[in-house]
Design an enzyme around this catalytic site. Structure first.
Site, PDB file in Angstrom:
ATOM      1  N   TRP A 164      47.438   9.777   7.093  1.00  0.00           N
ATOM      2  CA  TRP A 164      48.734  10.410   6.816  1.00  0.00           C
ATOM      3  C   TRP A 164      48.613  11.586   5.845  1.00  0.00           C
ATOM      4  O   TRP A 164      49.563  12.325   5.663  1.00  0.00           O
ATOM      5  CB  TRP A 164      49.713   9.375   6.237  1.00  0.00           C
ATOM      6  CG  TRP A 164      49.101   8.502   5.175  1.00  0.00           C
ATOM      7  CD1 TRP A 164      48.648   7.221   5.343  1.00  0.00           C
ATOM      8  CD2 TRP A 164      48.832   8.837   3.803  1.00  0.00           C
ATOM      9  NE1 TRP A 164      48.108   6.748   4.172  1.00  0.00           N
ATOM     10  CE2 TRP A 164      48.216   7.713   3.201  1.00  0.00           C
ATOM     11  CE3 TRP A 164      49.047   9.968   3.016  1.00  0.00           C
ATOM     12  CZ2 TRP A 164      47.815   7.682   1.866  1.00  0.00           C
ATOM     13  CZ3 TRP A 164      48.648   9.957   1.687  1.00  0.00           C
ATOM     14  CH2 TRP A 164      48.043   8.826   1.135  1.00  0.00           C
ATOM     15  N   LYS A 188      45.689   8.601  17.852  1.00  0.00           N
ATOM     16  CA  LYS A 188      46.570   7.656  17.159  1.00  0.00           C
ATOM     17  C   LYS A 188      46.809   8.179  15.748  1.00  0.00           C
ATOM     18  O   LYS A 188      45.953   8.063  14.871  1.00  0.00           O
ATOM     19  CB  LYS A 188      45.942   6.257  17.066  1.00  0.00           C
ATOM     20  CG  LYS A 188      46.980   5.237  16.593  1.00  0.00           C
ATOM     21  CD  LYS A 188      46.404   4.103  15.794  1.00  0.00           C
ATOM     22  CE  LYS A 188      46.417   4.310  14.312  1.00  0.00           C
ATOM     23  NZ  LYS A 188      47.719   4.552  13.685  1.00  0.00           N
ATOM     24  N   PRO A 189      47.978   8.799  15.537  1.00  0.00           N
ATOM     25  CA  PRO A 189      48.280   9.237  14.172  1.00  0.00           C
ATOM     26  C   PRO A 189      48.775   8.045  13.362  1.00  0.00           C
ATOM     27  O   PRO A 189      49.041   6.977  13.924  1.00  0.00           O
ATOM     28  CB  PRO A 189      49.415  10.244  14.388  1.00  0.00           C
ATOM     29  CG  PRO A 189      50.090   9.790  15.645  1.00  0.00           C
ATOM     30  CD  PRO A 189      49.057   9.070  16.485  1.00  0.00           C
ATOM     31  N   ASP A 190      48.917   8.223  12.074  1.00  0.00           N
ATOM     32  CA  ASP A 190      49.569   7.191  11.276  1.00  0.00           C
ATOM     33  C   ASP A 190      51.059   7.176  11.650  1.00  0.00           C
ATOM     34  O   ASP A 190      51.657   8.231  11.882  1.00  0.00           O
ATOM     35  CB  ASP A 190      49.397   7.522   9.791  1.00  0.00           C
ATOM     36  CG  ASP A 190      49.787   6.362   8.893  1.00  0.00           C
ATOM     37  OD1 ASP A 190      48.879   5.759   8.304  1.00  0.00           O
ATOM     38  OD2 ASP A 190      50.998   6.070   8.776  1.00  0.00           O
ATOM     39  N   GLU A 261      34.957   9.943   8.775  1.00  0.00           N
ATOM     40  CA  GLU A 261      35.222  10.785   7.592  1.00  0.00           C
ATOM     41  C   GLU A 261      36.059   9.949   6.635  1.00  0.00           C
ATOM     42  O   GLU A 261      37.246   9.716   6.884  1.00  0.00           O
ATOM     43  CB  GLU A 261      35.974  12.060   8.002  1.00  0.00           C
ATOM     44  CG  GLU A 261      35.219  12.944   8.994  1.00  0.00           C
ATOM     45  CD  GLU A 261      33.968  13.570   8.411  1.00  0.00           C
ATOM     46  OE1 GLU A 261      33.827  13.613   7.173  1.00  0.00           O
ATOM     47  OE2 GLU A 261      33.108  13.996   9.198  1.00  0.00           O
TER      48      GLU A 261
HETATM   49  P1  NAD Z   1      43.494   4.061   6.478  1.00  0.00           P
HETATM   50  O1  NAD Z   1      42.062   3.769   6.709  1.00  0.00           O
HETATM   51  O2  NAD Z   1      44.348   2.976   5.981  1.00  0.00           O
HETATM   52  O3  NAD Z   1      44.192   4.578   7.814  1.00  0.00           O
HETATM   53  C1  NAD Z   1      43.714   5.687   8.543  1.00  0.00           C
HETATM   54  C2  NAD Z   1      44.134   5.543   9.990  1.00  0.00           C
HETATM   55  O4  NAD Z   1      43.498   4.392  10.516  1.00  0.00           O
HETATM   56  C3  NAD Z   1      45.635   5.318  10.188  1.00  0.00           C
HETATM   57  O5  NAD Z   1      46.046   5.949  11.375  1.00  0.00           O
HETATM   58  C4  NAD Z   1      45.727   3.818  10.339  1.00  0.00           C
HETATM   59  O6  NAD Z   1      46.861   3.400  11.077  1.00  0.00           O
HETATM   60  C5  NAD Z   1      44.452   3.528  11.091  1.00  0.00           C
HETATM   61  N1  NAD Z   1      43.955   2.159  10.967  1.00  0.00           N
HETATM   62  C6  NAD Z   1      44.113   1.291   9.943  1.00  0.00           C
HETATM   63  N2  NAD Z   1      43.486   0.131  10.230  1.00  0.00           N
HETATM   64  C7  NAD Z   1      42.928   0.273  11.451  1.00  0.00           C
HETATM   65  C8  NAD Z   1      42.149  -0.563  12.299  1.00  0.00           C
HETATM   66  N3  NAD Z   1      41.823  -1.798  11.933  1.00  0.00           N
HETATM   67  N4  NAD Z   1      41.752  -0.079  13.498  1.00  0.00           N
HETATM   68  C9  NAD Z   1      42.058   1.181  13.862  1.00  0.00           C
HETATM   69  N5  NAD Z   1      42.798   2.015  13.117  1.00  0.00           N
HETATM   70  C10 NAD Z   1      43.223   1.568  11.920  1.00  0.00           C
HETATM   71  O7  NAD Z   1      43.524   5.323   5.519  1.00  0.00           O
HETATM   72  P2  NAD Z   1      44.820   6.033   4.937  1.00  0.00           P
HETATM   73  O8  NAD Z   1      45.273   5.254   3.760  1.00  0.00           O
HETATM   74  O9  NAD Z   1      45.770   6.331   6.016  1.00  0.00           O
HETATM   75  O10 NAD Z   1      44.218   7.448   4.489  1.00  0.00           O
HETATM   76  C11 NAD Z   1      43.727   7.670   3.238  1.00  0.00           C
HETATM   77  C12 NAD Z   1      42.216   7.563   3.245  1.00  0.00           C
HETATM   78  O11 NAD Z   1      41.679   8.535   4.142  1.00  0.00           O
HETATM   79  C13 NAD Z   1      41.626   7.875   1.897  1.00  0.00           C
HETATM   80  O12 NAD Z   1      40.589   6.963   1.646  1.00  0.00           O
HETATM   81  C14 NAD Z   1      41.068   9.282   2.070  1.00  0.00           C
HETATM   82  O13 NAD Z   1      40.017   9.594   1.194  1.00  0.00           O
HETATM   83  C15 NAD Z   1      40.622   9.232   3.501  1.00  0.00           C
HETATM   84  N6  NAD Z   1      40.493  10.580   4.073  1.00  0.00           N
HETATM   85  C16 NAD Z   1      39.246  11.059   4.309  1.00  0.00           C
HETATM   86  C17 NAD Z   1      39.085  12.358   4.801  1.00  0.00           C
HETATM   87  C18 NAD Z   1      37.711  12.933   5.053  1.00  0.00           C
HETATM   88  O14 NAD Z   1      37.619  13.960   5.713  1.00  0.00           O
HETATM   89  N7  NAD Z   1      36.640  12.324   4.558  1.00  0.00           N
HETATM   90  C19 NAD Z   1      40.207  13.147   5.071  1.00  0.00           C
HETATM   91  C20 NAD Z   1      41.464  12.620   4.833  1.00  0.00           C
HETATM   92  C21 NAD Z   1      41.590  11.316   4.328  1.00  0.00           C
END
Ligand code: NAD
Length: 524
Positions: A164, A188-190, A261
């Site tokens: 997100w 699949k976006p958030d 990432e």
């Molecule tokens: P998250 O891992 O909770 O969620 C990311 C995405 O994965 C969402 O769309 C979520 O619905 C989905 N997801 C969650 N559980 C899943 C599962 N079991 N199977 C498949 N999909 C699943 O992360 P977040 O809280 O949304 O984002 C913040 C994190 O993203 C932070 O840790 C940030 O550092 C990281 N981030 C990294 C980069 C990069 O380029 N390295 C860029 C942006 C954000």
């Protein structure tokens, strides 16, 4: 124009009708929906359909059918879509920023910057894709009689799972090279931030992307993720390290590739000869830009004893003076966190640090008077590794100041983490700063900048090491990862094996001499 209960003027483009049109393409055969809210007010903007496993299967089937035609379309015609899209993305940047802001709560300055990312990625790969995707003729094992050609085939259907914090950038920018290479995409976006990527897909289709090629499915990650990964030919994931491990495991079991990432706990090292004014300004952006929700942002600042007090005074003064509030204009320096849940997590990190002995130099509290998920820009001192924010990513506007004695000590402290996404080194002697940068265990290191120089350099791969990820976006590998290599080998005349009447001994003598000769002539 809609005036919300808090007296905020919501952007004129964000009408109920527009939002309903955007979400109409998301399959949701069970009829369940998720209330997508405006972060600043908590008001529901639109009901987002939630996709069932069979909806996801159908999305993949549609994408797969469209992909076959797309892969057969000449590259020049595929790339022409992105030339047109680039112009549309720039012309509509303000509407995109409206959507990014309503769904994420970030301030407008960051929202408009985010809109530029897909256009920059398109621009880079429009220059580079034809070269990267062209067949490369390599020599075969026997000169003149054989050839081997490296051919890049699209993987098929790429599953993209996006977070997100930069929903438009991660949802669209990572899809661009995949599509250029001849793949279809299922995104699949958030749930919280599906609007801006949906808008991006509409613009791509307006530019000529074929119907069906770019599918979107929505739902909670653990509900949608398994079916998506099980049908994808490659997975591009951006999100937390914890989720990245789940995705990576499943992709591994399915023997498909993935790019992960993930999170960071990014250090900033200020060297004794740094320009302090610039370093302080950098730290303000690094810690509080996007409300501290940038994967490459700064959570740990290492300062030399000799300049600690000077830096601290200037940094605290600037942080305390930041204009933090909800507005859809370019005024505020900082906006909201993305949700009340996330705000509680950030608060937990700060409360835990304070309970264990850290000092709050500035901020430290939620600001419900500004909106449900606001949190003050917060600077801490005395953070140790027994505190949550001493080791794990906070992902909010919270940063800790640390002292160091020697540069060796600063490097050791910066590397003392499981993460390795981004780092920054500030120094007057750029050569010396680069030498420190080379010692950091980090996929990206910026000298005299926080992150933008590395992230905007689209020609160089950008990814994390250690627990911050696998693979990279940008650079040649940012496109080539979405392809399989086919080794097309041609034998013009069968020459292997003894000639009629020749003994095997003689044939082997000839073959071994031939090997020596080819080495000598540097043919093979
Ligand atoms: P998250 O891992 O909770 O969620 C990311 C995405 O994965 C969402 O769309 C979520 O619905 C989905 N997801 C969650 N559980 C899943 C599962 N079991 N199977 C498949 N999909 C699943 O992360 P977040 O809280 O949304 O984002 C913040 C994190 O993203 C932070 O840790 C940030 O550092 C990281 N981030 C990294 C980069 C990069 O380029 N390295 C860029 C942006 C954000």
């Amino acid at each position: 124009m809609t005036v919300t209960p808090l007296g905020l003027t919501r952007p004129a483009s964000v009408t109920g009708e527009f939002l309903r049109q955007l979400v109409a393409r998301v399959p949701g055969s069970a009829g369940t929906t998720w209330p997508l809210t405006e972060v600043y007010t908590g008001e529901t903007l639109v009901e987002l359909p939630q996709s069932t496993p069979s909806d996801i299967e159908e999305a993949f089937a549609t994408a797969r059918a469209a992909q076959r035609k797309w892969a057969a379309t000449p590259l020049k015609r595929r790339l022409a879509v992105f030339k047109r899209a680039h112009a549309l993305f720039v012309d509509r940047a303000r509407t995109t920023a409206d959507l990014i802001q309503v769904e994420s709560g970030k301030n407008r300055r960051m929202a408009i910057e985010e809109t530029c990312d897909p256009a920059m990625v398109m621009s880079h790969y429009l220059k580079r894709a034809a070269k990267l995707l062209a067949p490369v003729r390599r020599g075969g094992p026997v000169p003149l009689l054989t050839t081997s050609t490296e051919i890049r085939q699209p993987k098929g259907v790429v599953g993209i799972i996006a977070p997100w914090n930069f929903p438009f950038a991660t949802g669209i920018s990572d899809a661009v090279p995949a599509l250029m290479a001849g793949n279809a995409v299922v995104l699949k976006p958030d749930n919280k931030t599906a609007l801006s990527p949906l808008h991006g897909i509409r613009m791509l289709e307006e530019a000529g992307l074929p119907d069906g090629l770019f599918q979107v499915v929505c739902g909670e990650g653990p509900d949608v993720g398994p079916t998506l990964i099980d049908h994808a030919d490659y997975v591009m994931f951006t999100g937390s390290t914890a989720t990245g491990k789940v995705i990576g495991e499943r992709a591994g079991r399915n023997l498909i590739g993935c790019c992960l990432e993930l999170g960071g706990k990014n250090p900033m090292i200020v060297l004794p000869d740094a320009n302090l004014g610039e370093a302080v300004q950098g730290a303000v952006f690094g810690a509080f830009g996007n409300t501290g929700q940038i994967c490459m942002h700064v959570e740990r600042i290492y300062l030399p004893e000799s300049r600690y007090d000077e830096f601290k005074a200037a940094f605290v003064a600037k942080a305390a003076a930041l204009d933090v509030r909800a507005a859809y204009d370019f005024g505020p320096d900082m906006g909201s966190l993305v949700s009340v849940d996330h705000m509680r997590r950030v608060k937990e990190h700060v409360d835990d640090a304070v309970a264990k002995g850290a000092t709050v130099l500035c901020g430290g509290k939620p600001r419900p008077d500004l909106g449900p998920a606001f949190f003050e820009p917060t600077i801490l001192e005395g953070v140790t590794k027994d505190m949550l924010c001493g080791v794990t990513e906070t992902f909010g506007p919270v940063v800790a100041l640390h002292r160091y004695g020697t540069v060796d000590e600063a490097v050791a402290l910066a590397n003392d983490t499981d993460y390795g996404l981004n780092a920054s080194v500030w120094g007057g002697d750029v050569g010396a700063a680069c030498a420190v940068a080379a010692r950091l265990e980090s996929g990206n290191v910026n000298v005299n900048d926080i992150l933008a120089t590395a992230f905007a350099a689209k020609g160089t791969p950008s990814g994390g090491v250690k627990n911050s990820g696998v693979g990279a976006r940008h650079g040649d590998q940012g496109l080539l990862k979405y392809t399989d290599v086919q080794n097309l080998a041609v034998l013009k005349k069968q020459v292997m094996g003894p000639r009629p009447g020749q003994s095997y001994e003689k044939y082997v003598d000839g073959m071994l001499s031939g090997l020596k000769l080819m080495r000598k002539l540097r043919v093979r």
